[in-house]
Design a protein around this motif. Structure first.
Motif, short mmCIF file in Angstrom:
data_model
loop_
_atom_site.label_atom_id
_atom_site.label_comp_id
_atom_site.label_asym_id
_atom_site.label_seq_id
_atom_site.Cartn_x
_atom_site.Cartn_y
_atom_site.Cartn_z
N ASP A 32 -47.15 -47.45 42.25
CA ASP A 32 -46.75 -46.98 40.92
C ASP A 32 -47.62 -45.81 40.46
O ASP A 32 -48.13 -45.80 39.34
N PHE A 33 -47.80 -44.83 41.32
CA PHE A 33 -48.68 -43.70 41.05
C PHE A 33 -48.02 -42.72 40.09
O PHE A 33 -46.88 -42.30 40.30
N GLU A 34 -48.73 -42.36 39.01
CA GLU A 34 -48.23 -41.42 38.00
C GLU A 34 -49.26 -40.34 37.73
O GLU A 34 -50.47 -40.59 37.74
N VAL A 35 -48.77 -39.12 37.48
CA VAL A 35 -49.64 -37.97 37.19
C VAL A 35 -49.03 -37.15 36.06
O VAL A 35 -47.82 -36.94 36.02
N ARG A 36 -49.88 -36.69 35.15
CA ARG A 36 -49.42 -35.75 34.13
C ARG A 36 -50.51 -34.73 33.87
O ARG A 36 -51.71 -35.02 34.00
N ALA A 37 -50.10 -33.50 33.50
CA ALA A 37 -51.04 -32.43 33.16
C ALA A 37 -51.31 -32.46 31.67
O ALA A 37 -50.40 -32.65 30.86
N ARG A 38 -52.57 -32.25 31.29
CA ARG A 38 -52.97 -32.31 29.88
C ARG A 38 -53.82 -31.08 29.57
O ARG A 38 -54.77 -30.76 30.27
N ALA A 39 -53.47 -30.38 28.46
CA ALA A 39 -54.24 -29.22 28.01
C ALA A 39 -55.29 -29.66 27.01
O ALA A 39 -55.00 -30.43 26.08
N GLU A 40 -56.51 -29.20 27.20
CA GLU A 40 -57.60 -29.56 26.29
C GLU A 40 -58.70 -28.50 26.36
O GLU A 40 -59.22 -28.20 27.44
N PHE A 80 -59.39 -35.43 35.68
CA PHE A 80 -60.31 -34.40 36.14
C PHE A 80 -59.73 -33.01 35.88
O PHE A 80 -58.52 -32.82 35.80
N PHE A 81 -60.63 -32.02 35.73
CA PHE A 81 -60.26 -30.63 35.48
C PHE A 81 -59.65 -30.02 36.74
O PHE A 81 -60.12 -30.24 37.85
N VAL A 82 -58.59 -29.18 36.55
CA VAL A 82 -58.00 -28.50 37.70
C VAL A 82 -57.96 -26.97 37.54
O VAL A 82 -58.20 -26.24 38.50
N THR A 83 -57.66 -26.45 36.34
CA THR A 83 -57.48 -25.01 36.20
C THR A 83 -57.45 -24.62 34.72
O THR A 83 -57.32 -25.48 33.83
N LYS A 84 -57.58 -23.32 34.47
CA LYS A 84 -57.37 -22.76 33.13
C LYS A 84 -56.06 -21.98 33.07
O LYS A 84 -55.73 -21.42 32.02
N GLU A 85 -55.34 -21.95 34.18
CA GLU A 85 -54.10 -21.16 34.26
C GLU A 85 -52.89 -22.00 33.90
O GLU A 85 -52.74 -23.13 34.37
N ARG A 86 -52.03 -21.41 33.10
CA ARG A 86 -50.76 -22.05 32.77
C ARG A 86 -49.74 -21.74 33.87
O ARG A 86 -49.78 -20.68 34.48
N GLY A 87 -48.85 -22.70 34.11
CA GLY A 87 -47.79 -22.48 35.09
C GLY A 87 -48.19 -22.78 36.52
O GLY A 87 -47.43 -22.46 37.45
N ARG A 88 -49.35 -23.40 36.74
CA ARG A 88 -49.75 -23.79 38.10
C ARG A 88 -49.11 -25.13 38.46
O ARG A 88 -49.09 -26.06 37.66
N THR A 89 -48.58 -25.21 39.66
CA THR A 89 -47.94 -26.45 40.12
C THR A 89 -48.79 -27.08 41.23
O THR A 89 -49.27 -26.37 42.13
#
Length: 328
Positions: free
Chosen positions: A236-244, A293-302
Motif C-alpha cells: 500500500d505504498f503512497e507518495v505525494r509532493a508537498r511544497a514548503e 524528505f527534500f527533493v528539489t526547488k523546481e516546479r514541474g519535476r516528475t
C-alpha cells in the motif's frame, strides 16, 4: 680462506631480503582494523517464564562477520556464529526485567559498538502447569522470493496461555515468534531449494505441543519481480509532493512487510536509482510507516519512487509498487 660471495649469491640474497620485506609490508597493509557495523533491528520476546528469544538484523563487514555476542545488561551470555541472527537465552528469573543488546565481531577480533539495549520482562510462572498447548493447525507456506517464505497457521489453545510459536525446518528450530502471532516470514533461505516446515506452540512453563503437519515449498531460482501475495515488498505504498518554504518534499507512507522481526532500514529509489537509506533501528514503527524528505526547488519535476525493506537476515526484500509524482 673466506671467499667473497659471488654476484649470483649476492643477487639471490638481496632478492630474498626484498621478497621478505615486501611480504611483511603486504601483511601489514592487509591488516583488518575495521569493525563490523552495529547489529540493528533487535527484538527480544519473552517465550516463557524463564527464557527469551533474541533476534537481530545481519551486520556487514569489509571481510566478514564471524560471530555475534549477546549481552544481558553488561554481561555476555551468548556467542553464536556469524551466519546466525537469533538465539534463545534460558535460565532467567520469572517476572524479572532485563535489557539485551548485541555486538558483531569479525575474524580479526574487531568488535562493533554495542547495539541498542532492548528491555523485556519475563512472564509469570504457572504453578504445576504440565499441560502442553494443542497442535497448531492449518499451516501453509508461500514463497516470498528466492530467500524467504511466508508461513501462516491457526492459533493453538492452552489451559493457561500460548506464549510462543517455534518454527522448525526438518526438525531443527530456526525461528520463534510471540504467542499472539499466527504468521511469520522466514528469511535466510537458499534459492531453488526444497524446505519442509512445522510449527509447535509453547506456554509459559515451556511445555511444547506436538508438531503441526509438515508443509513443503521450493524457493524461487530467480529474484522476485515485485510485490504479490506473501511478498517481502512494502505494501500500500503512497507518495505525494508537498511544497514548503520554497522547496518540494516527498511524503511517503506504506505498510511494512511482515518479517517476523523489526524492519530497521529501508532503501528509497528515485528514477530507478538508490536515493537514500532510511535507518530506524529499534524505533521502527509497528504500524503504517511514514517518511518525508527534500527533493528539489523546481516546479514541474516528475519522479518515479519505490522502496524496499532490509529483512532480518540482512538481505534486501522485494521493491514496493513504483509510484509517479510531480512537483506542482
Amino acid at each position: 680462506m673466506r671467499r667473497a660471495p659471488t654476484l649470483a649469491a649476492s643477487t639471490a640474497a638481496a632478492l630474498c631480503l626484498l621478497l621478505t620485506a615486501t611480504a611483511c609490508s603486504d601483511a601489514r597493509g592487509s591488516e583488518d582494523n575495521e569493525p563490523p557495523t552495529v547489529p540493528r533491528g533487535l527484538t527480544v520476546e519473552a517465550g516463557s517464564a524463564t527464557s527469551v528469544h533474541v533476534m537481530w538484523n545481519k551486520s556487514t563487514d569489509d571481510v566478514g562477520v564471524s560471530a555475534y555476542l549477546v549481552y544481558r545488561g553488561n554481561t555476555k551470555v551468548k556467542e553464536v556464529s556469524g551466519d546466525r541472527h537469533m538465539v534463545d537465552v534460558t535460565g532467567l528469573t520469572p517476572k524479572a526485567s532485563y535489557a539485551f543488546s548485541v555486538r558483531a565481531r569479525d575474524a580479526a577480533g574487531n568488535v562493533s559498538p554495542v547495539g541498542e539495549k532492548v528491555p523485556v520482562t519475563l512472564l509469570a510462572p504457572t504453578a504445576d502447569d504440565r499441560e502442553a498447548p494443542t497442535v497448531p493447525t492449518g499451516l501453509t507456506a508461500r514463497g516470498a522470493g528466492p530467500r524467504a517464505a511466508k508461513l501462516r497457521w491457526d492459533a493453538a489453545k492452552d489451559n493457561e496461555k500460548v506464549t510462543a510459536y517455534d518454527i522448525y525446518q526438518r526438525g531443527t528450530r530456526i525461528h520463534s515468534v510471540a504467542g499472539y502471532a499466527t504468521s511469520t516470514l522466514v528469511t535466510g533461505l537458499h534459492p531453488g531449494t526444497d524446505y519442509t516446515f512445522t510449527v509447535k506452540a509453547r506456554d509459559a512453563a515451556d511445555n511444547s505441543s506436538p508438531p503441526s503437519g509438515a508443509v513443503g515449498l521450493t524457493t524461487a531460482t530467480a529474484p522476485a519481480s515485485g510485490a504479490g501475495p506473501g511478498s517481502t515488498a512494502p505494501g500500500d505504498f503512497e507518495v505525494r509532493a508537498r511544497a514548503e518554504g520554497g522547496a518540494y518534499h516527498l511524503d511517503l507512507s506504506w505498510e511494512p512487510p511482515e518479517t517476523g522481526g523489526a524492519v530497521a532500514a529501508y532503501e528509497i529509489h528515485l528514477d530507478g536509482r538508490a536515493a537514500t537509506t532510511l535507518m530506524w533501528g529499534g524505533d521502527a514503527p509497528e504500524g503504517r510507516a511514514e517518511h518525508s524528505f527534500f527533493v528539489t526547488k523546481e516546479r514541474g519535476r516528475t519522479y518515479r519512487v519505490k522502496l524496499r525493506a532490509r529483512l532480518p537476515d540482512g538481505n534486501w526484500g522485494a521493491f514496493s509498487a513504483e509510484r509517479t509524482v510531480t512537483t506542482r
